[in-house]
Design a protein around this motif. Structure first.
Motif, PDB file in Angstrom:
ATOM      1  N   PRO A 110       0.805  -1.233   0.000  1.00  0.00           N
ATOM      2  CA  PRO A 110       0.000   0.000   0.000  1.00  0.00           C
ATOM      3  C   PRO A 110       0.834   1.277   0.000  1.00  0.00           C
ATOM      4  N   PHE A 113       1.351   3.461  -3.183  1.00  0.00           N
ATOM      5  CA  PHE A 113       0.322   4.369  -3.684  1.00  0.00           C
ATOM      6  C   PHE A 113       0.224   5.672  -2.887  1.00  0.00           C
ATOM      7  N   ARG A 114       1.100   5.862  -1.918  1.00  0.00           N
ATOM      8  CA  ARG A 114       1.108   7.118  -1.159  1.00  0.00           C
ATOM      9  C   ARG A 114       1.844   8.223  -1.902  1.00  0.00           C
ATOM     10  N   ARG A 140      -5.773   0.703  -9.009  1.00  0.00           N
ATOM     11  CA  ARG A 140      -5.659   0.643  -7.548  1.00  0.00           C
ATOM     12  C   ARG A 140      -5.235   1.989  -6.980  1.00  0.00           C
ATOM     13  N   ILE A 144      -7.348   5.344  -4.316  1.00  0.00           N
ATOM     14  CA  ILE A 144      -6.830   6.184  -3.235  1.00  0.00           C
ATOM     15  C   ILE A 144      -6.899   7.656  -3.605  1.00  0.00           C
ATOM     16  N   ASP A 145      -6.585   7.969  -4.854  1.00  0.00           N
ATOM     17  CA  ASP A 145      -6.544   9.370  -5.301  1.00  0.00           C
ATOM     18  C   ASP A 145      -7.282   9.487  -6.635  1.00  0.00           C
TER      19      ASP A 145
END
Length: 186
Positions: A110, A113-114, A140, A144-145
């Motif tokens: 994860p 993806f930050r 994916r 998140i964004d």
């Protein structure tokens, strides 16, 4: 420390091409806090973008490698450090198999993806003929964004590469409606 880094972020200077100012701010951030990993990685990224523009290829690579070494000394297992290391190693060695192994090792983390570190990973998968994996990776990230315009455009391009023309055209049309001043989705 984060204010200096945010001010110097390459995205903020992309329109003006002011990599020199960005580098100055990132260096100030690392001087204020040598353990500020994101600032070291931003230096790496900025030098990579400056090749042939603000720095000779040799100078840019040497400086990017030094900043990457500083970042790796802070946290060698950090996903962004691992991706940047794999990317720089690939540029130097063209070892496709080793790069793919490293990217696969981090592609489900994860933390990938930050930041936008999934961009070079997804482009790599398109380059090796695995556009469907690039599509899945960017999809994916967009969970998140969802408003990330660059990622949405990349997704459209990757959908084309994967042979999903209708999906790509729908995405480009949606982007064109949302951001009519941007000519890229046309």
């Amino acid at each position: 420390r984060s204010e200096v880094c945010v001010q110097g972020h390459p995205a903020g200077f992309a329109a003006t091409g002011c990599c020199v100012a960005a580098l100055k701010l990132f260096k100030q951030a690392t001087e204020r806090d040598p353990s500020f990993l994101d600032a070291h990685l931003a230096i790496v990224s900025t030098f990579a973008r400056s090749i042939g523009v603000y720095a000779s290829p040799r100078e840019a690579v040497v400086r990017a490698d030094a900043a990457l070494k500083d970042g790796a000394a802070i946290d060698p297992n950090n996903v962004a450090v691992r991706v940047a290391t794999a990317h720089h190693r690939f540029i130097a060695t063209h070892d496709w198999a080793a790069t793919e192994r490293e990217y696969r090792a981090v592609m489900h983390d994860p933390a990938l993806f930050r930041t936008i570190q999934y961009h070079p990973v997804s482009v790599f998968f398109v380059a090796i003929g695995k556009a469907d994996e690039a599509v899945a990776l960017v999809e994916r990230a967009l969970v998140i964004d969802p408003g990330n315009l660059e990622s949405r455009l990349m997704l459209g391009n990757f959908l084309l590469q994967a042979g999903r023309l209708d999906d790509a055209l729908r995405l480009y049309a949606a982007i064109g409606t949302e951001v009519p001043e941007d000519a890229r989705p046309r």
